[in-house]
Structure formats: C-alpha cells, structure tokens
Design an enzyme around this catalytic site. Structure first.
Site, short mmCIF file in Angstrom:
data_model
loop_
_atom_site.label_atom_id
_atom_site.label_comp_id
_atom_site.label_asym_id
_atom_site.label_seq_id
_atom_site.Cartn_x
_atom_site.Cartn_y
_atom_site.Cartn_z
N GLU B 19 1.32 -1.34 -0.50
CA GLU B 19 -0.13 0.04 0.10
C GLU B 19 0.25 0.95 -0.05
O GLU B 19 0.30 2.43 -0.65
CB GLU B 19 -0.69 0.04 1.55
CG GLU B 19 -2.02 -0.07 1.43
CD GLU B 19 -2.72 0.14 2.38
OE1 GLU B 19 -3.86 1.58 2.12
OE2 GLU B 19 -2.80 0.09 3.55
N ASP B 131 -5.78 -6.60 9.64
CA ASP B 131 -4.63 -6.20 8.54
C ASP B 131 -3.76 -7.28 9.95
O ASP B 131 -2.54 -7.12 9.72
CB ASP B 131 -4.95 -5.92 8.68
CG ASP B 131 -3.61 -5.81 6.96
OD1 ASP B 131 -3.50 -6.72 6.82
OD2 ASP B 131 -2.78 -4.84 6.13
#
Lengths: 350, 220
Positions: B19, B131
């Site tokens: 990301e 996550d």
C-alpha cells in the site's frame, strides 16, 4: 489394453506414452478431453470437447437441470472427444474425473461415466480436484516456476501458493466469489449465467464510475455488500453500462489490492492468473500493472482454457497417475466440498 | 504544509510495501519514517483518493488510540491527508515474520502470546485491527510493536473480532504452516489472559462460525 507400470526412471519407461481421458462436470460444463504424454515430453491435448448447460434468461444454474443436461450429452461428448483425438477407446490408459468441489448432481454424472469406463475397460480411475486442475493446466501451458496464483471463477476466489506439498491460501473471499457477484447481478438484470462475457462488453461502454462498497479485510475480500449495492442501483434504474463498469472497477480493484498484498508478503516474483474470470481483459490489465510495480512476471491462462474444461481434468489426472495416485471405485464418491488446500500435491507442478 | 519537512536528500527508501512506501528520513533532527500511501493507477482516481485518505486518517488515529489501550505503537509526528502521508517514529528491529522464520520456536511463541494480549486489549476497547499478519508486528528493544492500522475500525460486533483473528489464522496457516498450530495456540492463550473467560469462549465459538462460512468448508 496395454499393461502399465509406473516408471521408476528406467530408460525404456521414460519413452512410454500415457493417454488419459478426463471428464469435467462440476457445474455448467460437461467436458471430455484426451491428453497424451510420452515420458516427460510436452503433453499433447488431443481433444477438448465441451457441452455447456444454458439456463433460461434471468436464471442461474439449476443443479438438477444441469445434471440432466450432462447425462443427456455424456455419451456423445465422450465419443466426440475420442473421435477428434483419433484414439480408439482401447488406446486410453487411464480415466480421470472431477471429484469436487462442485454441484453434487452434476459431479455425480461425471463420476458415473468415469467409473463405467474404468470398470468396463479395466482402466485406473483417478480423482481430480477441480481447483487444483485449473491451476495445473494453466501452469503446464504457461510454465512459471513458483508463482503466486489468483484463481477466479464462479466457484473460487482464492490467492494461493504452493508450499510443502499444499496450495496454501493467502487470501480468499469471505462470502461469495467474483464469478457469483457477476452472475448474480446479471440475473437481476435479466441475463442468464454465465454473464461474464456480456458483463465485460457492457462495462467497456462506460467511463462513469458510481461509488460502490469496497471491502478488503486483510488479504481477504467480501463481495456480498457490493452485490446488494449493485442490485439497488439496477432497481433505481441506473444505466446498466455504468453499473457493470462500476462493479468491474470496484471488484477487480479489491482483488488486485489483495494480490498486491500477498505478493509483497510472500515475496514471490511471479503471478499466475487462472479461472473463468481470467478471460476478462480489465482484470488482466490491473494485475499486470501491479506486477510491474513489484517486478513480478505476469502469466495468464490462455483464454480458451480459462473456463471449466476436460483438459484440466485429463492433464491433472495424468500427473496424479504418474505420482502413483489411484482410486478404488468403492472410494469414488463425489466430494462437493473439497477444498483446494486439502489436496496433497506429490507431483511436480512446475 | 511543507514547513519543517526534513531534507529529502537524506531520505532513503526502506521498504516498498503493498500500500505504502516507507522512507527513512529526518524530522526536526529526529530520525523518522515517512509512510507514503502511493497512488494506485489501477484504481479509479476518485476511489483511490478516498481509500488513501481514509486509511491514512484511520492509521494516524489508531496509532494514537491504541496506546491508550496499553499497546506499543510508533509515535505519530505529522499527518498529511492530501499526500496520504504519515511521519512517524522510526522503530528499529525485526518483524515477527522474520523471527518466526529464523529464531527458536520458544522465542517466537513468546512473542505470539504477546500478540494475543495486544489484540485482546484492542478488542476490549472496541478497536479492530483489520489487518493482522506476522509482518505487521516488529520486535524492538525487547518490546512488541504493533503497526499498520490502515484497515482498523471501531466495532462492538463479535463478528468483527472473530474475523480479525480468523485473518491472522489464515496468514499463519499459509505462511508458517510448520508451526501454525503452536502459533495460534500461543496467540489465543495471550488473548485469554486479557479478555474475560466468557468473552474468549464466545469469540472462539464465533471464529468457528466464520471459518465454516468459507468456500467449500464442510459443515461439522
């Protein structure tokens, strides 16, 4: 009938040709394929005949109706596959079939045909996992060395890689698959399943992105909210092209992000895209972009072999046979819920 | 707002994540990390901007809020929502993933128990990490540091807590398959030290429900 012994590396055996007849019948497709391999030479797909059950407009696969379709076309499909391969049934050495996962009634048709051929012609019967078979055929055709795999179809949405003899799942859908998302939306809009091809054509005609739920949980995805919201857009009389475009942009971006996460986590430098949805150009482009960023090589199953087909089953059956896997008819009940990660992979995939 | 931004000349790319990219740089003379969420051209621009902004916002918020739950996280120095960047404390150390892969099992299990305690403390105050993976924990100066809160959110739902643990379990089963059972045992043991007995039991039950919902999981 030839008598067969598994090769143990002796020279004469390495030139032995093995021919496998594989039967696929997990869902809408009844497929039969003949594949031959001499020693460890490149396998030859001699035939790959498919007969696809077509539901009514606006309907999905009805398991009973699909199984009736399969039963009706089974004999002619087998005959056609042999004819196209120019192989008499006597030259077939082994029979493989998709034992699961899939729709019970459909699986049973393929299993009955495979058992009958196996029993009548005294041929070894080989059980194949449909998900593994998708990956194995794609790997044989594209030759990656140790890829991360994205399997996307009506039955699967899985990110996986092969470690210690198993396909380990790094990410998957927490509810419905990407194929179900597309097909179920298609049904709402009045199309029959599978909707993938038409869906892509509609999506291509729009550039108007409508905001839709984007759900990523770790490496996992969830499409149920996206489906509900898309159906609502349709009932609100939004333009169908715009909705298809927006589903595609949202759903595939979620998949691409999960793949990117898994690529970084596993540090793999190859990605292999397989399954029916692999035929979608937009998905391919998105994944290619991510592979470029992380310097990974991108492989995709050739379009004609992306959907369910007999070649997947015949090739994986042949691999399994060489690895010594066989099944007694008494143990050959179908397995509608047979997960990819339950299969021990004791043959060489790459 | 570029005032005080450390000189980019000294900046060094530390890690190219999925990301974000992590740069080691300077901030008023301190050594810091600049975590920049990169534009993803495969996504629709509007969607991409929305995601990067909200994740940056969440991450900054939860890095701070988690501290109040007794969890060690990097300090946040500066947040730039337009650029989707966070300037945070530099944490030297090794990731839990590396430790599991290379160190003795009892050492890594000790840290996995601590992971369980951390997650339970988060859940206790209605925070969901979102996550959890072994690469999102770093061991630094003999302390466990939790990071990567970009997918975190507030929730009181048992379902969300169960999915939090389920995601970790999946990563462990696939990435550390040789030690998976022991790792998850240690994590749950740590969790139960912090959470009440009834909450732990309810969570374990719910995890089973989540697992059974998975594709082709057999109903037992």
């Amino acid at each position: 009938m030839k008598s067969l012994e598994i090769s143990t590396g002796e020279q004469e055996d390495s030139r032995l040709e093995i021919t496998c007849l594989g039967i696929e019948s997990t869902a809408h497709t009844f497929g039969v394929s003949i594949i031959s391999q001499r020693g460890s030479a490149k396998p030859e797909i001699l035939s790959d005949i498919r007969s696809i059950y077509q539901p009514e407009k606006g309907k999905g696969i009805h398991p009973r109706e699909a199984s009736r379709h399969h039963a009706k076309v089974a004999a002619t499909t087998v005959a056609e596959a042999l004819k196209e391969a120019k192989k008499p049934i006597e030259s077939v050495d082994i029979v493989s079939f998709s034992q699961g996962p899939g729709l019970g009634p459909c699986l049973r048709v393929g299993a009955v045909v495979a058992r009958s051929i196996s029993a009548y012609f005294h041929l070894p019967l080989i059980p194949v996992n449909h998900a593994v078979a998708h990956i194995e055929l794609a790997a044989m055709l594209t030759r990656p060395s140790d890829p991360l795999v994205l399997l996307v179809s009506g039955g699967h949405t899985v990110i996986t890689s092969l470690t210690s003899e198993r396909w380990r799942v790094f990410g998957e859908t927490l509810d419905i698959t990407i194929g179900q998302l597309i097909d179920q939306f298609g049904r709402t809009a009045g199309f029959s399943s599978p909707f993938g091809k038409t869906f892509e054509e509609y999506a291509k005609k729009s550039q108007n992105y409508i905001d839709l739920p984007y759900t990523i949980k770790g490496n996992d995805v969830s499409f149920s909210g996206l489906l509900t919201a898309s159906k609502r857009l349709f009932h609100d009389k939004k333009n169908l092209e715009d909705i298809c475009f927006s589903i595609q942009e949202t759903g595939f971006a979620m998949l691409t992000e999960s793949v990117e996460r898994a690529l970084v986590f596993t540090e793999k430098d190859e990605l292999l895209l397989v399954g029916g949805v692999a035929a979608n150009n937009r998905l391919q482009n998105m994944l290619q972009e991510v592979c470029k960023i992380h310097k990974a090589k991108f492989y995709s199953v050739p379009k004609i072999f992306s959907g369910d087909c007999g070649a997947q089953i015949s090739w994986n059956g042949l691999q399994e046979f060489k690895a010594g896997i066989k099944l007694n008819i008494s143990d050959s009940l179908v397995k509608p819920s047979w997960r990819l990660d339950e299969v021990v992979i004791n043959w060489k995939s790459f | 707002m570029a005032v005080g931004r450390g000189s980019h000349k000294l900046e060094k790319l530390l890690k190219k994540g999925a990301e974000a990219s992590l740069y080691r740089t300077e901030w008023f003379g301190d050594e810091v990390i600049r975590k920049a969420r990169i534009l993803k051209t495969f996504r629709q621009l509007n969607l991409d901007i929305k995601l990067r902004e909200s994740r940056t916002r969440r991450e900054a918020l939860f890095l701070r809020e988690a501290k109040r739950a007794g969890i060690t996280t990097p300090l946040v120095y500066f947040v730039d929502l337009i650029k989707a960047e966070i300037i945070m404390q530099f944490i030297p150390g090794r990731s839990l993933k590396e430790i599991i892969e290379s160190d003795d099992e009892d050492i890594s299990l000790k840290w996995c128990t601590e992971v369980g305690r951390y997650v339970a403390r988060l859940h206790k105050v209605d925070m969901i990490h979102g996550d959890l993976t072994t690469s999102n924990f770093v061991i630094s100066h003999d302390k466990l540091v939790m990071m990567d809160f970009g997918l975190s959110f507030y929730s009181q739902r048992l379902e969300d807590r169960a999915i939090d643990i389920h995601l970790l379990n999946m990563v462990v089963q696939s990435a550390h398959n040789n030690y998976a059972e022991n790792i998850m045992h240690a994590v749950l043991q740590g969790y139960q030290e912090i959470a009440s007995k009834s909450n732990s039991l309810r969570l374990l039950e719910r995890i089973k429900v989540v697992e059974r919902r998975g594709r082709y999981k057999r109903v037992e």
